[in-house]
Design a protein around this motif. Structure first.
Motif, PDB file in Angstrom:
ATOM      1  N   TYR A  92       0.904  -0.975  -0.082  1.00 49.06           N
ATOM      2  CA  TYR A  92      -0.024  -0.001  -0.081  1.00 49.06           C
ATOM      3  C   TYR A  92       0.866   1.386  -0.074  1.00 49.06           C
ATOM      4  O   TYR A  92       1.916   1.072   0.563  1.00 49.06           O
ATOM      5  CB  TYR A  92      -0.993   0.114   1.228  1.00 49.06           C
ATOM      6  CG  TYR A  92      -2.003  -1.122   1.147  1.00 49.06           C
ATOM      7  CD1 TYR A  92      -2.974  -0.846   0.523  1.00 49.06           C
ATOM      8  CD2 TYR A  92      -2.027  -2.069   2.196  1.00 49.06           C
ATOM      9  CE1 TYR A  92      -4.113  -1.770   0.451  1.00 49.06           C
ATOM     10  CE2 TYR A  92      -3.054  -3.035   2.301  1.00 49.06           C
ATOM     11  CZ  TYR A  92      -4.141  -2.747   1.241  1.00 49.06           C
ATOM     12  OH  TYR A  92      -5.150  -3.875   1.501  1.00 49.06           O
ATOM     13  N   GLU A 149     -11.395 -13.062  12.493  1.00 45.88           N
ATOM     14  CA  GLU A 149     -11.567 -12.576  13.930  1.00 45.88           C
ATOM     15  C   GLU A 149     -13.282 -13.182  14.384  1.00 45.88           C
ATOM     16  O   GLU A 149     -13.707 -12.209  14.811  1.00 45.88           O
ATOM     17  CB  GLU A 149     -11.127 -11.448  14.178  1.00 45.88           C
ATOM     18  CG  GLU A 149      -9.798 -11.072  14.220  1.00 45.88           C
ATOM     19  CD  GLU A 149      -9.210  -9.655  14.337  1.00 45.88           C
ATOM     20  OE1 GLU A 149     -10.009  -9.347  15.726  1.00 45.88           O
ATOM     21  OE2 GLU A 149      -8.472  -9.018  13.836  1.00 45.88           O
ATOM     22  N   HIS A 202      -7.227 -13.639  17.194  1.00 46.74           N
ATOM     23  CA  HIS A 202      -6.313 -13.345  18.288  1.00 46.74           C
ATOM     24  C   HIS A 202      -6.275 -14.078  19.367  1.00 46.74           C
ATOM     25  O   HIS A 202      -5.579 -13.740  20.295  1.00 46.74           O
ATOM     26  CB  HIS A 202      -6.844 -11.832  18.546  1.00 46.74           C
ATOM     27  CG  HIS A 202      -6.085 -10.901  17.788  1.00 46.74           C
ATOM     28  ND1 HIS A 202      -6.910  -9.727  17.033  1.00 46.74           N
ATOM     29  CD2 HIS A 202      -4.791 -10.383  17.267  1.00 46.74           C
ATOM     30  CE1 HIS A 202      -6.179  -9.064  16.372  1.00 46.74           C
ATOM     31  NE2 HIS A 202      -4.958  -9.463  16.435  1.00 46.74           N
ATOM     32  N   VAL A 225       2.894  -4.875   2.558  1.00 48.86           N
ATOM     33  CA  VAL A 225       2.152  -5.789   3.824  1.00 48.86           C
ATOM     34  C   VAL A 225       2.191  -7.206   3.563  1.00 48.86           C
ATOM     35  O   VAL A 225       2.317  -7.775   4.546  1.00 48.86           O
ATOM     36  CB  VAL A 225       0.500  -5.413   3.745  1.00 48.86           C
ATOM     37  CG1 VAL A 225      -0.347  -6.176   4.541  1.00 48.86           C
ATOM     38  CG2 VAL A 225       0.497  -3.757   4.004  1.00 48.86           C
ATOM     39  N   PRO A 245       0.392  -9.840  15.011  1.00 50.88           N
ATOM     40  CA  PRO A 245       0.045  -8.646  15.647  1.00 50.88           C
ATOM     41  C   PRO A 245      -0.891  -7.814  14.713  1.00 50.88           C
ATOM     42  O   PRO A 245      -0.979  -8.085  13.409  1.00 50.88           O
ATOM     43  CB  PRO A 245       1.528  -8.160  15.932  1.00 50.88           C
ATOM     44  CG  PRO A 245       2.332  -8.619  14.711  1.00 50.88           C
ATOM     45  CD  PRO A 245       1.953 -10.231  14.646  1.00 50.88           C
ATOM     46  N   SER A 246      -1.508  -6.816  15.127  1.00 53.48           N
ATOM     47  CA  SER A 246      -2.476  -6.129  14.588  1.00 53.48           C
ATOM     48  C   SER A 246      -1.768  -5.229  13.522  1.00 53.48           C
ATOM     49  O   SER A 246      -0.571  -4.721  13.551  1.00 53.48           O
ATOM     50  CB  SER A 246      -3.050  -5.181  15.654  1.00 53.48           C
ATOM     51  OG  SER A 246      -3.930  -4.243  14.837  1.00 53.48           O
ATOM     52  N   GLY A 247      -2.094  -5.228  12.283  1.00 51.29           N
ATOM     53  CA  GLY A 247      -1.813  -4.259  11.056  1.00 51.29           C
ATOM     54  C   GLY A 247      -0.544  -5.072  10.462  1.00 51.29           C
ATOM     55  O   GLY A 247      -0.184  -4.413   9.450  1.00 51.29           O
ATOM     56  N   CYS A 248      -0.373  -6.416  10.645  1.00 55.55           N
ATOM     57  CA  CYS A 248       0.449  -7.163   9.982  1.00 55.55           C
ATOM     58  C   CYS A 248      -0.092  -7.395   8.600  1.00 55.55           C
ATOM     59  O   CYS A 248       0.732  -8.292   7.675  1.00 55.55           O
ATOM     60  CB  CYS A 248       1.090  -8.239  10.669  1.00 55.55           C
ATOM     61  SG  CYS A 248      -0.150  -9.488  10.976  1.00 55.55           S
ATOM     62  N   GLY A 249      -1.208  -7.408   8.292  1.00 52.36           N
ATOM     63  CA  GLY A 249      -1.872  -7.880   6.964  1.00 52.36           C
ATOM     64  C   GLY A 249      -2.703  -9.211   6.651  1.00 52.36           C
ATOM     65  O   GLY A 249      -3.000  -9.767   5.707  1.00 52.36           O
ATOM     66  N   LYS A 250      -3.297  -9.738   7.959  1.00 50.29           N
ATOM     67  CA  LYS A 250      -4.022 -10.644   7.884  1.00 50.29           C
ATOM     68  C   LYS A 250      -5.380 -10.566   7.395  1.00 50.29           C
ATOM     69  O   LYS A 250      -5.722 -11.288   6.518  1.00 50.29           O
ATOM     70  CB  LYS A 250      -4.413 -11.205   9.410  1.00 50.29           C
ATOM     71  CG  LYS A 250      -3.224 -11.264  10.349  1.00 50.29           C
ATOM     72  CD  LYS A 250      -3.479 -11.765  11.704  1.00 50.29           C
ATOM     73  CE  LYS A 250      -4.300 -10.735  12.489  1.00 50.29           C
ATOM     74  NZ  LYS A 250      -3.551  -9.322  12.880  1.00 50.29           N
ATOM     75  N   SER A 251      -6.171  -9.305   7.502  1.00 51.29           N
ATOM     76  CA  SER A 251      -7.344  -9.123   6.832  1.00 51.29           C
ATOM     77  C   SER A 251      -6.973  -9.072   5.237  1.00 51.29           C
ATOM     78  O   SER A 251      -7.860  -9.483   4.473  1.00 51.29           O
ATOM     79  CB  SER A 251      -8.011  -7.941   7.149  1.00 51.29           C
ATOM     80  OG  SER A 251      -8.251  -8.095   8.515  1.00 51.29           O
ATOM     81  N   THR A 252      -5.884  -8.284   4.948  1.00 54.94           N
ATOM     82  CA  THR A 252      -5.513  -8.124   3.657  1.00 54.94           C
ATOM     83  C   THR A 252      -5.459  -9.722   2.790  1.00 54.94           C
ATOM     84  O   THR A 252      -6.022  -9.703   1.862  1.00 54.94           O
ATOM     85  CB  THR A 252      -4.082  -7.252   3.463  1.00 54.94           C
ATOM     86  OG1 THR A 252      -4.195  -5.973   4.349  1.00 54.94           O
ATOM     87  CG2 THR A 252      -3.816  -7.100   2.116  1.00 54.94           C
ATOM     88  N   ARG A 306       4.403   0.500   1.270  1.00 50.44           N
ATOM     89  CA  ARG A 306       4.753  -0.395   2.331  1.00 50.44           C
ATOM     90  C   ARG A 306       4.206  -1.618   1.995  1.00 50.44           C
ATOM     91  O   ARG A 306       3.074  -1.926   1.428  1.00 50.44           O
ATOM     92  CB  ARG A 306       3.985   0.254   3.623  1.00 50.44           C
ATOM     93  CG  ARG A 306       4.580  -0.305   4.697  1.00 50.44           C
ATOM     94  CD  ARG A 306       4.134   0.422   5.995  1.00 50.44           C
ATOM     95  NE  ARG A 306       2.846   0.388   6.294  1.00 50.44           N
ATOM     96  CZ  ARG A 306       2.165  -0.696   6.867  1.00 50.44           C
ATOM     97  NH1 ARG A 306       2.885  -1.759   7.305  1.00 50.44           N
ATOM     98  NH2 ARG A 306       0.985  -0.694   6.849  1.00 50.44           N
TER      99      ARG A 306
HETATM  100  N1  LIG Z   1      -6.902   0.125   1.579  1.00 53.59           N
HETATM  101  C1  LIG Z   1      -6.108   0.376   2.307  1.00 53.59           C
HETATM  102  N2  LIG Z   1      -4.984   1.481   2.013  1.00 53.59           N
HETATM  103  C2  LIG Z   1      -3.772   1.562   2.617  1.00 53.59           C
HETATM  104  N3  LIG Z   1      -3.490   0.915   3.467  1.00 53.59           N
HETATM  105  C3  LIG Z   1      -4.345  -0.265   3.888  1.00 53.59           C
HETATM  106  C4  LIG Z   1      -5.407  -0.519   3.242  1.00 53.59           C
HETATM  107  N4  LIG Z   1      -5.906  -1.452   3.851  1.00 53.59           N
HETATM  108  C5  LIG Z   1      -5.000  -1.980   4.667  1.00 53.59           C
HETATM  109  N5  LIG Z   1      -4.086  -1.170   4.627  1.00 53.59           N
HETATM  110  C6  LIG Z   1      -2.850  -1.136   5.707  1.00 53.59           C
HETATM  111  O1  LIG Z   1      -2.132  -2.576   5.475  1.00 53.59           O
HETATM  112  C7  LIG Z   1      -1.868  -2.998   6.888  1.00 53.59           C
HETATM  113  C8  LIG Z   1      -2.472  -4.496   7.150  1.00 53.59           C
HETATM  114  O2  LIG Z   1      -3.873  -4.223   7.297  1.00 53.59           O
HETATM  115  P1  LIG Z   1      -4.605  -5.352   7.661  1.00 53.59           P
HETATM  116  O3  LIG Z   1      -6.146  -4.869   7.960  1.00 53.59           O
HETATM  117  O4  LIG Z   1      -4.674  -6.497   6.873  1.00 53.59           O
HETATM  118  O5  LIG Z   1      -4.011  -5.785   9.200  1.00 53.59           O
HETATM  119  P2  LIG Z   1      -4.754  -6.960  10.061  1.00 53.59           P
HETATM  120  O6  LIG Z   1      -3.470  -7.826  10.217  1.00 53.59           O
HETATM  121  O7  LIG Z   1      -5.795  -7.381   9.560  1.00 53.59           O
HETATM  122  O8  LIG Z   1      -4.624  -6.221  11.463  1.00 53.59           O
HETATM  123  P3  LIG Z   1      -5.761  -6.150  12.528  1.00 53.59           P
HETATM  124  O9  LIG Z   1      -5.306  -7.486  13.409  1.00 53.59           O
HETATM  125  O10 LIG Z   1      -5.711  -5.189  13.349  1.00 53.59           O
HETATM  126  O11 LIG Z   1      -7.056  -6.549  11.951  1.00 53.59           O
HETATM  127  C9  LIG Z   1      -2.227  -1.993   8.029  1.00 53.59           C
HETATM  128  O12 LIG Z   1      -0.964  -1.393   8.265  1.00 53.59           O
HETATM  129  C10 LIG Z   1      -3.098  -1.058   7.159  1.00 53.59           C
HETATM  130  O13 LIG Z   1      -2.772   0.247   7.573  1.00 53.59           O
END
Ligand SMILES: Nc1ncnc2c1ncn2[C@@H]1O[C@H](COP(=O)(O)OP(=O)(O)OP(=O)(O)O)[C@@H](O)[C@H]1O
Ligand SMILES: [Mg+2]
Lengths: 362, 248
Positions: B32, B192, B225, B41, B60-67, B39
């Motif tokens: 992204y 989650e 989590h 992900v 950890p939070s923000g590591c890209g699991k949802s992505t 960055r």
């Molecule tokens: N549409 C987007 N545009 C820019 N950055 C994004 C976008 N979607 C996600 N990110 C970034 O990508 C990274 C991973 O996001 P993601 O939602 O996959 O995290 P996660 O592992 O699911 O976190 P959590 O456990 O908090 O749900 C985050 O740093 C987020 O800021």
């Protein structure tokens, strides 16, 4: 459709309120429509109700029966050319008073041949042809409300010529004034009283067939619709109210579209979830359209029923006339415009990205 | 273009390890824009899930699991790499989200999701105006015997006529699980699913997901989590710094 119905019934309070707004707005629209047709008829019903298809007028009369004048010779030429029955008509705006009263009442004389096609139907009393009274007159039933009844004698205000009321007819108005039907003979008497030098001439000749080809020097043939349109005030009056009416139709549809746009905006999450789990855009569009369609249609129908019910209770003197065809055109147009308005919601839903649902906290 | 290549989901029995993964992510990279920099992900992530397997992803939070789940779930396209669903490469042919026909790509994705993927979200995301049992018909109309079976297995028969507003959090999430399984998908993706529940209810929901996955022979990826439910998963991956590492 099923989904839409389930949502509407689940949040029935919200959607009933919106339907109520549609009902009120459409009621106003239909009321105006009844008024515009009622007013239109107050101007035109005397001509409209005639079993005539077109009229022969003097060619420089510009469609105004009252200023047209046709000579005896021309009239004879017209009846010689005509394949079907013709009838002469004279129209003149005057005042009458009840005998023993000075109060002037507006009247428009329609002078016709009592035995001809233009003789009015009689609601009460007898027809001109059946009556043996001198200077007989048949009045629109509005005069009844003014306290005149069959057998009364009324007086033409400017000549003091006296008429005997022999009967009443209904829906006989011309340019907002109620009509009194008299024979052409009585009319000639009246004119002679008014002006001793009166030369007998005719305002117009009604043709009972629209295919009639009449060609007489100095005369022209106009359709009934054109003649009605030329009645002073008719066209502008109709246009103004109709424009307001149609604007209200569009405004109502736009208001409905905005309501749904806002509601659908609030449901963004729901739409996103549905998209995420694979509900197709086609189904979502049908869902949005069905909701708008159900509200618009039910609102329009309820408004139609209410206006119809109210029309039954209105006094006869009120210029209100519901033309089923016009009501249907308005209601259907409203529903169609509303459905078109749902398009903005559909576009909005189409832009929702389902990816934002996953991982999004609630 | 090459759509009819091998689209039939493998008919597989529960529990057995198979040669064909239900879902295979190959060398997925996603970055992204973060201000001016990019960055990364997901950095060359690969993952295979087989029928009858419940895979858990922690990190950890923000590591890209949802992505990762979004990419696996045909809702986002990776920068590079491929997503292979029951042996069919969904990224082959044109690039996902190819220029020009974005809407036809979207439509194709929606169909893939409808036919092959069941989602369970962090919060139930049930439609408030549908009774519990009607939630199961939203994606596809399902037969009443399938419905009965599913409701029974998830212990929902008694509250089937209730609206989500009148349910407890655990009940809602169980209906969400039932909805995900209702359309008979090959792959279940859960992000989650227990986040909104206390640990007892959370465990009940996860164990139900595990049971359904095993008995129906579905493949599932669950982001969580909650380390206390990891024992219910067949495999566990940890995600860190854009990489996915198998823990068990
Ligand atoms: N549409 C987007 N545009 C820019 N950055 C994004 C976008 N979607 C996600 N990110 C970034 O990508 C990274 C991973 O996001 P993601 O939602 O996959 O995290 P996660 O592992 O699911 O976190 P959590 O456990 O908090 O749900 C985050 O740093 C987020 O800021
Ligand atoms: Mg997340």
């Amino acid at each position: 459709m099923k989904l839409a119905w389930k949502e509407l019934t689940h949040s029935w309070k919200k959607y009933t309120l919106i339907t109520l707004i549609v009902v009120l707005m459409m009621f106003m629209v239909l009321f105006l429509s009844g008024l515009v047709d009622g007013l239109g008829r107050a101007v035109s019903s005397g001509i409209d109700n005639m079993p005539a298809q077109s009229f022969v007028l003097k060619d420089d009369a510009e469609g105004l029966i009252t200023v047209s004048s046709i000579t005896k010779d021309q009239a004879n030429a017209v009846s010689a050319q005509a394949q079907h029955e013709t009838a002469t008509i004279d129209i003149s705006r005057m005042y009458v008073s009840k005998s023993g009263s000075d109060e002037k009442i507006d009247v428009t004389y329609f002078a016709i041949d009592p035995a001809g096609t233009l003789a009015p139907g009689v609601l009460e009393g007898s027809s001109l042809a059946d009556s043996d009274s001198q200077n007989a007159i048949i009045l629109d039933d509005d005069f009844m409300a003014k306290g005149i009844s069959v057998g009364d004698v009324i007086r033409d205000s400017s000549t003091s010529l006296e008429f005997t009321v022999v009967g009443f007819t209904k829906d006989a108005m011309y340019s907002h004034i109620s009509i009194g039907y008299i024979s052409t003979e009585t009319y000639a008497n009246l004119m002679h009283e008014l002006n001793p030098n009166y030369h007998e001439s005719i305002h117009a000749i009604a043709l009972s067939d629209s295919t009639e080809a009449i060609s007489v020097d100095g005369l022209t043939v106009m359709s009934k619709a054109d003649v009605i349109n030329k009645i002073p005030g008719y066209a502008s009056e109709q246009m103004t109210i109709k424009m307001v009416d149609w604007m209200l139709v569009v405004i109502t549809a736009v208001i409905l579209a905005i309501f749904f746009f806002v509601i659908n905006l609030q449901k963004e999450k729901e739409f996103g979830v549905m998209k995420a789990i694979g509900v197709s855009m086609g189904r979502l569009s049908r869902f949005v359209i069905a909701e708008v369609g159900i509200i618009a249609t039910s609102g329009a129908c309820v408004a139609g029923i209410l206006v119809w019910g109210m029309a039954q209770g209105l006094p006869a003197t009120m210029p209100f006339y519901l033309k089923t065809q016009n009501v249907l055109v308005i209601l259907i147009a409203f529903i169609l415009i509303s459905l078109a308005g749902s398009l903005i919601s559909i576009i909005k839903v189409g832009r929702i990205d389902p990816a934002e649902i996953i991982g999004g906290d609630n | 273009m090459n759509e009819n290549r091998n689209n039939t989901p493998a008919q597989l029995s529960a529990g057995t390890t198979q040669a064909v993964p239900a879902l295979e992510l190959k060398n997925i990279t996603k970055s992204y824009a973060d201000g001016k920099e990019m960055r990364t992900v997901l950095n060359d992530v690969s993952l295979s899930v087989y029928p009858g397997e419940l895979a858990a992803i922690v990190g950890p939070s923000g590591c890209g699991k949802s992505t990762l789940l979004n990419i696996a779930g045909m809702m986002q396209s990776p920068d590079s790499g491929s997503v292979i669903l029951s042996g069919t490469d969904t990224t082959s042919g044109k690039k996902r989200m190819g220029k020009g026909s974005a809407s036809s790509t979207k439509r194709a994705w929606a169909k893939l999701r409808r036919d092959h993927i069941g989602f369970i979200f962090q919060s139930h995301q049930l439609l408030p105006y549908l009774r519990g049992e009607d939630q199961l018909d939203v994606v596809k109309k399902i037969s009443s015997s399938d419905k009965e079976k599913l409701l029974k297995e998830l212990d929902l028969t008694e509250i089937r006529r209730q609206y989500p507003g009148a349910m407890s959090g655990g009940e809602r999430q169980r209906f969400a699980v039932a909805r995900a399984f209702a359309a008979n998908p090959d792959v279940i993706l859960a992000d989650e699913p227990t986040a909104a529940l206390d640990s007892v209810r959370g465990r009940k929901v996860v164990s139900m997901i595990a049971d359904e996955v095993h008995s129906r022979g579905k493949a599932a990826i669950m982001v969580t989590h909650d380390s206390r439910v990891l024992d219910l998963a067949d495999t566990v991956y940890r995600m860190e710094d854009g990489k996915l590492v198998k823990e068990r």
